[in-house]
Every structure is written in C-alpha cells, then in structure tokens.
Write an enzyme that holds these catalytic residues in place. Structure first.
Site, PDB file in Angstrom:
ATOM      1  N   ARG A   1      -5.314   9.970   3.756  1.00 22.92           N
ATOM      2  CA  ARG A   1      -4.171  10.798   4.090  1.00 22.92           C
ATOM      3  C   ARG A   1      -3.186  10.904   2.923  1.00 22.92           C
ATOM      4  NH1 ARG A   1      -1.234  14.183   7.632  1.00 22.92           N
ATOM      5  NH2 ARG A   1       0.944  13.761   7.215  1.00 22.92           N
TER       6      ARG A   1
ATOM      7  N   ARG B   1      -8.847  -0.497   3.866  1.00 26.74           N
ATOM      8  CA  ARG B   1      -7.933   0.504   3.294  1.00 26.74           C
ATOM      9  C   ARG B   1      -6.586  -0.082   2.959  1.00 26.74           C
ATOM     10  NH1 ARG B   1      -8.954   5.826   6.907  1.00 26.74           N
ATOM     11  NH2 ARG B   1      -9.756   6.935   5.132  1.00 26.74           N
TER      12      ARG B   1
ATOM     13  N   ILE C   1       6.521   7.236  17.098  1.00 28.06           N
ATOM     14  CA  ILE C   1       6.266   7.939  15.830  1.00 28.06           C
ATOM     15  C   ILE C   1       4.970   8.742  15.865  1.00 28.06           C
ATOM     16  CG2 ILE C   1       6.087   7.692  13.316  1.00 28.06           C
ATOM     17  CD1 ILE C   1       8.810   6.810  14.373  1.00 28.06           C
TER      18      ILE C   1
ATOM     19  N   CYS D   1      -6.483   8.015   8.573  1.00 32.13           N
ATOM     20  CA  CYS D   1      -6.674   7.456   9.908  1.00 32.13           C
ATOM     21  C   CYS D   1      -6.333   8.511  10.940  1.00 32.13           C
ATOM     22  CB  CYS D   1      -5.766   6.250  10.108  1.00 32.13           C
ATOM     23  SG  CYS D   1      -6.288   4.786   9.233  1.00 32.13           S
TER      24      CYS D   1
ATOM     25  N   ASP E   1       3.696   0.832  12.121  1.00 31.40           N
ATOM     26  CA  ASP E   1       2.545   0.160  11.518  1.00 31.40           C
ATOM     27  C   ASP E   1       2.404  -1.298  11.971  1.00 31.40           C
ATOM     28  OD1 ASP E   1       1.905   2.470  10.234  1.00 31.40           O
ATOM     29  OD2 ASP E   1       2.542   1.829   8.240  1.00 31.40           O
TER      30      ASP E   1
ATOM     31  N   LYS F   1       0.833  -1.214   0.000  1.00 30.89           N
ATOM     32  CA  LYS F   1       0.000   0.000   0.000  1.00 30.89           C
ATOM     33  C   LYS F   1       0.859   1.252   0.000  1.00 30.89           C
ATOM     34  CE  LYS F   1      -2.683   2.474   3.537  1.00 30.89           C
ATOM     35  NZ  LYS F   1      -1.576   3.212   4.176  1.00 30.89           N
ATOM     36  N   ASN F   2       1.828   1.310   0.898  1.00 32.63           N
ATOM     37  CA  ASN F   2       2.593   2.550   1.071  1.00 32.63           C
ATOM     38  C   ASN F   2       3.594   2.810  -0.046  1.00 32.63           C
ATOM     39  OD1 ASN F   2       1.136   3.009   3.330  1.00 32.63           O
ATOM     40  ND2 ASN F   2       2.803   2.652   4.795  1.00 32.63           N
TER      41      ASN F   2
ATOM     42  N   ARG G   1      -1.571  14.968  12.640  1.00 30.12           N
ATOM     43  CA  ARG G   1      -0.680  14.598  11.528  1.00 30.12           C
ATOM     44  C   ARG G   1      -0.466  15.839  10.695  1.00 30.12           C
ATOM     45  NH1 ARG G   1      -2.270   8.717   9.129  1.00 30.12           N
ATOM     46  NH2 ARG G   1      -0.099   8.667   8.533  1.00 30.12           N
ATOM     47  N   PRO G   2       0.391  16.726  11.167  1.00 31.40           N
ATOM     48  CA  PRO G   2       0.578  17.988  10.467  1.00 31.40           C
ATOM     49  C   PRO G   2       1.266  17.799   9.118  1.00 31.40           C
ATOM     50  CG  PRO G   2       2.095  17.823  12.344  1.00 31.40           C
ATOM     51  CD  PRO G   2       1.259  16.585  12.342  1.00 31.40           C
ATOM     52  N   ILE G   3       1.173  18.808   8.259  1.00 30.69           N
ATOM     53  CA  ILE G   3       1.881  18.744   6.976  1.00 30.69           C
ATOM     54  C   ILE G   3       2.841  19.916   6.845  1.00 30.69           C
ATOM     55  CG2 ILE G   3       0.141  17.392   5.730  1.00 30.69           C
ATOM     56  CD1 ILE G   3      -0.792  20.046   4.467  1.00 30.69           C
ATOM     57  N   ASP G   4       3.236  20.475   8.005  1.00 29.10           N
ATOM     58  CA  ASP G   4       4.139  21.637   8.002  1.00 29.10           C
ATOM     59  C   ASP G   4       5.448  21.371   7.256  1.00 29.10           C
ATOM     60  OD1 ASP G   4       4.270  19.853  10.334  1.00 29.10           O
ATOM     61  OD2 ASP G   4       6.024  21.023  10.900  1.00 29.10           O
TER      62      ASP G   4
HETATM   63  C1  UD1 Z   1       3.851   6.982   6.329  1.00 27.72           C
HETATM   64  C2  UD1 Z   1       3.014   5.763   6.102  1.00 27.72           C
HETATM   65  C3  UD1 Z   1       2.376   5.299   7.392  1.00 27.72           C
HETATM   66  C4  UD1 Z   1       3.444   5.112   8.462  1.00 27.72           C
HETATM   67  C5  UD1 Z   1       4.317   6.348   8.582  1.00 27.72           C
HETATM   68  C6  UD1 Z   1       5.476   6.157   9.532  1.00 27.72           C
HETATM   69  C7  UD1 Z   1       2.256   6.023   3.816  1.00 27.72           C
HETATM   70  C8  UD1 Z   1       1.106   6.211   2.903  1.00 27.72           C
HETATM   71  N1  UD1 Z   1       1.983   6.060   5.125  1.00 27.72           N
HETATM   72  O1  UD1 Z   1       2.962   8.012   6.785  1.00 27.72           O
HETATM   73  O2  UD1 Z   1       1.699   4.064   7.159  1.00 27.72           O
HETATM   74  O3  UD1 Z   1       2.814   4.865   9.702  1.00 27.72           O
HETATM   75  O4  UD1 Z   1       4.844   6.716   7.299  1.00 27.72           O
HETATM   76  O5  UD1 Z   1       6.277   5.112   9.106  1.00 27.72           O
HETATM   77  O6  UD1 Z   1       3.361   5.785   3.395  1.00 27.72           O
HETATM   78  N2  UD1 Z   1       5.107  14.928  10.690  1.00 27.72           N
HETATM   79  C9  UD1 Z   1       5.088  16.263  11.001  1.00 27.72           C
HETATM   80  N3  UD1 Z   1       4.980  17.190   9.990  1.00 27.72           N
HETATM   81  C10 UD1 Z   1       4.890  16.819   8.684  1.00 27.72           C
HETATM   82  C11 UD1 Z   1       4.903  15.446   8.365  1.00 27.72           C
HETATM   83  C12 UD1 Z   1       5.012  14.514   9.388  1.00 27.72           C
HETATM   84  O7  UD1 Z   1       5.164  16.634  12.160  1.00 27.72           O
HETATM   85  O8  UD1 Z   1       4.793  17.689   7.826  1.00 27.72           O
HETATM   86  C13 UD1 Z   1       5.191  13.921  11.784  1.00 27.72           C
HETATM   87  C14 UD1 Z   1       3.926  13.088  11.873  1.00 27.72           C
HETATM   88  O9  UD1 Z   1       2.927  13.753  12.612  1.00 27.72           O
HETATM   89  C15 UD1 Z   1       4.403  11.838  12.552  1.00 27.72           C
HETATM   90  C16 UD1 Z   1       5.826  11.687  12.022  1.00 27.72           C
HETATM   91  O10 UD1 Z   1       6.188  12.969  11.507  1.00 27.72           O
HETATM   92  O11 UD1 Z   1       4.455  12.002  13.950  1.00 27.72           O
HETATM   93  C17 UD1 Z   1       5.956  10.616  10.952  1.00 27.72           C
HETATM   94  O12 UD1 Z   1       5.187  10.950   9.860  1.00 27.72           O
HETATM   95  P1  UD1 Z   1       5.563  10.544   8.370  1.00 27.72           P
HETATM   96  O13 UD1 Z   1       6.835   9.784   8.349  1.00 27.72           O
HETATM   97  O14 UD1 Z   1       5.435  11.744   7.519  1.00 27.72           O
HETATM   98  O15 UD1 Z   1       4.377   9.522   8.049  1.00 27.72           O
HETATM   99  P2  UD1 Z   1       3.428   9.538   6.790  1.00 27.72           P
HETATM  100  O16 UD1 Z   1       4.207   9.806   5.559  1.00 27.72           O
HETATM  101  O17 UD1 Z   1       2.233  10.330   7.084  1.00 27.72           O
END
Ligand code: UD1
Length: 422
Positions: free
Chosen positions: A97, A403, A333, A121, A311, A24-25, A126-129
């Site tokens: 997401r 999903r 995480i 989920c 995960d 999936k990822n 889960r910020p995108i900053d």
């Molecule tokens: C991806 C995986 C998810 C997995 C995660 C961690 C996909 C589709 N999803 O999610 O299954 O659980 O990696 O291995 O590949 N963060 C911030 N700001 C940001 C982005 C992230 O603070 O802009 C934080 C998140 O809140 C979280 C941490 O960084 O605490 C890890 O997030 P990230 O590695 O980005 O996970 P995803 O890409 O969302």
C-alpha cells in the site's frame, strides 16, 4: 517463501529485554522522500531501517525508478541523483500500500508519474481520493486509464492551501513530499498528527526542506529549489512496541523495552495498566510486568493520533481474550479490521463483532489451533494469543507478519517463547 509458518507452543512466560526495531510507517515514506534529494553527488543514509519485507519492496521501487539503493545491517543507502523512469510497475505497486507515497515524491522530483492502484493489506476499502484531490490542487493533471493513474504537472507543482476532510496519514505525507520542491507555499489544514508525519518532516528538513508544524494540525511547507542528502536515524516503531507489550500481557512475564519513545505509546500504556499490568517508563525504556489474571478494560476506541492507534487494536484484543470480564473495542479508522477475530474465536475466545464494535468476553482458556494471518497486525494478534494458548498453534500466511515485524520469532524466542519458523 509463502509456505512458511510459525509454530508456537503456548504457555511459556516471556522474560527479558528487547531493543525495538525502526518504525515501518516512518521508514517507508522517508525512503520514498529520498527520491526528492536530487542534488548531484548527494546520498541519503537511513539508519535503524527495519529489516522487513515492505522495506525491501521500497528498495526495489527505488532501483526501478533509476536510483542506486543498497541495504545492509539496518542501514539503507540511497543515491537518488538519477530518476530515469518516473513510473512504478503494477507488480511493485501491488506489493504494498505504501507505494502510494512514491506518487508525491516522484511528482515533486520530475513533474510526472504513472502508477497503478496500490495493493497492501485488505482492511476494507482504502481509497486514495484525498491524495488525488490534494495533488490536483497543486497543479497536477491526473488521468485514470486502464486502472493506472497518469499524473502530470508540466509547469511544475505549485503550493496550495489544502484542508483535509479527515486527517489521513498517507495524504498528509504525500502532500508534504510533493510540496517540498513546489513553487510557493503549501498549507495543510487538519493534517495528520502521527509521530511518523513529524519524522518525515524532520528528515526532509535535514535535507534542506522548509517544513513547519508537522506533528500538529497545521503544516506549512515553503517550497525550495533542491534538496541534498543527509544521514538520518528512523524513529522507533511504536506499534511493534505495543505488540511486544501485548504479547507479554498475553503470555505473562516481564519485559524491558529499550530504544523506544514511551510518549508515542501514551494512549496504549494506560490500557495495560487497567488490565492490571505494571508499567514504568524511564527515558527511552519501558519496564513492563504482566500480573495475571488480567482484567477487562473500559471501551477502547481507535482514533487518530494521539488516540489509541488502529494498528494496536488486534494485538491488544488478543491479550484481552483471557482477561476477567467484558472488554469492548470500537474501530473507527478502517471498515474491515476485525479479520483476526475468526482466528481468535477458533482458539476459544468469546468475541462478538457487530459493525465497528467488538465485544470480548474473557475466557479461562485458549487452545492451540491451525490458523492463518489475515493481515499484518491481525497476524501479530494471533501470535500474541497463541503465546497464551494451551498446546500448539500453527500460523500460516506469515508473509503478512513479515511486512512489518523484524524476525518476530527471534525476538519472542529471545524472551523465552517456544516459537519457530518452519
Ligand atoms: C497509515 C499507516 C497504517 C495505519 C493508518 C492509520 C503507513 C504506511 N500506514 O495508513 O499502518 O493503520 O495510517 O493510522 O503509514 N482514506 C480515504 N481516502 C484517502 C485516504 C484515506 O478515505 O484518500 C481513509 C482510509 O480509507 C481510512 C482512513 O482514511 O479509513 C485512514 O487512512 P490513512 O490515515 O490515510 O491511513 P494510511 O496512510 O493508508
């Protein structure tokens, strides 16, 4: 569809062989990246795409954007020649997401994009900053208005040196996609090293991108003028692999997993060995046997790759509920990733959660109950526990499980579990 549930009669051992689904990822970001392959007349063929609802959602986004996309027998065919609408509707964004990956891809292709904030989920904030500040460094102007992001790079994207404060998987992938067609060179420092990042880079390189170092902490992307299509096979799903091993550990029995990459789950296999299971790997196969009663394990700390994946935390926790002794998890995480504990406790598990830490005191018995999947992996954890419970469990909210898992009930019944979808 949301009224479906899984009904599981626990206590049956698992026995047999399964072929693991595509990841999936890896599939989701690669489907988004297909948007970048705009060379006239080109097509992207993705094999081993998992038949899961997130993949169908990604197909709907591709169609919405103006691409031609079809999916049959695990193969997605995408013709991205035309991207007429560089935006994603709120409805589609909310579905998952991973829709955030489309941001880098659409921007890379068209120089503009409008999206609302993504759903997915609920694992705490889960910020995108990090995604946003990285894209700004590449010359994108981002305005936030009415819960939507309006992103523009009128003069096109430019390469930049971007160091991440945390090796975020999604941010690394978004930058790679945005950088593939950008002017100049992009360097990502402290990049995520997850195998899915390397799979995305491999796909993009097959399409003509120039990406080096993916899978390591420093990734260098030299922008190219255009990308063509290719025929690509998505890597196997290491989390689904870990989940079916956890189900077997939980229920007891013997499992052969084929079509997997044992080195991708190297941080998980020793945990099962500590539980007393035997694990033998050969090429793309794992031969697994659960010798019960299971034993508690040393503290498990979730970490970025190559550490123990967040995960896999819920499914592995489920298999430890009946182990002898005390096991401890530290979730590093995500902030809110113990939602499955409520369901496990209702089944009779003895689990104490305090912040990032969960302490599991092994019990002799679990009991079948009615409960609901709190999220994708948490739902899979409840399934693993229900397989080991006395009596019947009913798990609702299984749209979360769908999903990420391809027909979980068929896979488990093929191994002898008494599980059905009603
Ligand atoms: C991806 C995986 C998810 C997995 C995660 C961690 C996909 C589709 N999803 O999610 O299954 O659980 O990696 O291995 O590949 N963060 C911030 N700001 C940001 C982005 C992230 O603070 O802009 C934080 C998140 O809140 C979280 C941490 O960084 O605490 C890890 O997030 P990230 O590695 O980005 O996970 P995803 O890409 O969302």
């Amino acid at each position: 569809m949301h009224l479906q549930k899984l009904v599981i009669n626990g206590g049956k051992k698992l026995n047999g062989e399964i072929r693991i689904q595509g990841a999936k990822n890896a599939a989701l970001p690669i489907m988004a990246a297909a948007v970048l392959c705009g060379k006239a007349g080109e097509k992207v063929t993705l094999r081993n795409c998992p038949r899961i609802s997130d993949v169908y959602a990604a197909m709907r986004i591709l169609t919405y954007l103006g691409c031609k996309a079809s999916f049959e027998d695990g193969t997605a065919v995408i013709i991205p020649e035309n991207v007429s609408r560089p935006e994603i509707s709120d409805e589609l964004m909310r579905e998952m997401r991973s829709s955030i990956f489309f941001l880098g891809a659409i921007l890379g292709r068209t120089g503009r994009c409008r999206i609302t904030l993504p759903g997915g989920c609920d694992l705490g904030p889960r910020p995108i900053d990090m995604h946003i500040s990285a894209l700004r460094k590449m010359g994108v102007t981002i305005k936030e208005e009415y819960g939507a992001l309006d992103c523009r790079a009128e003069k096109g994207l430019t390469g930049a040196k971007i160091s991440l404060s945390f090796p975020s998987v999604g941010t690394t992938e978004n930058i790679m996609m945005a950088a593939a067609l950008a002017e100049g060179t992009t360097v990502i420092g402290n990049a995520a090293r997850e195998p899915e990042v390397a799979d995305l880079a491999e796909f993009l390189n097959r399409c003509g991108a120039k990406i080096n170092g993916a899978g390591g902490g420093k990734i260098v992307i030299n922008g190219v003028k255009e990308l063509h299509g290719c025929d690509y096979e998505i890597m196997p799903d290491r989390i689904a692999c870990a989940t079916y091993l956890a189900c077997t550990a939980s229920a007891g029995g013997e499992l052969a997993v084929t079509g997997c990459r044992p080195w991708d789950v190297e941080s998980i296999l020793p945990v099962f060995e500590q539980m007393g299971c035997s694990v033998y790997t050969l090429d793309d196969k794992i031969f697994f046997s659960a010798n019960r009663p299971l034993k508690a394990v040393n503290p498990i700390r979730t970490m970025v790759y190559p550490g123990f994946p967040t995960d896999a935390q819920a499914p592995v926790m489920a298999s430890l509920c009946k182990a002898r002794g005390t096991s401890v998890f530290v979730e590093n995480i995500f902030e809110s990733r113990y939602k499955h504990v409520a369901g496990l406790t209702r089944m009779g598990a003895d689990i104490l959660v305090e912040g990032k830490v969960a302490v599991i005191e092994g019990v002799n018995r679990l009991y079948g109950v009615k409960t609901e999947a709190p999220d994708l992996r948490g739902g899979a954890g409840l399934v693993a526990a229900a397989l080991a419970a006395d009596g019947t469990s009913e798990i609702t909210n299984i749209q979360y499980i769908d999903r990420g898992y391809e027909e979980i009930e068929k896979v488990l019944s093929s191994l002898g579990a008494d599980i059905k979808r009603v």
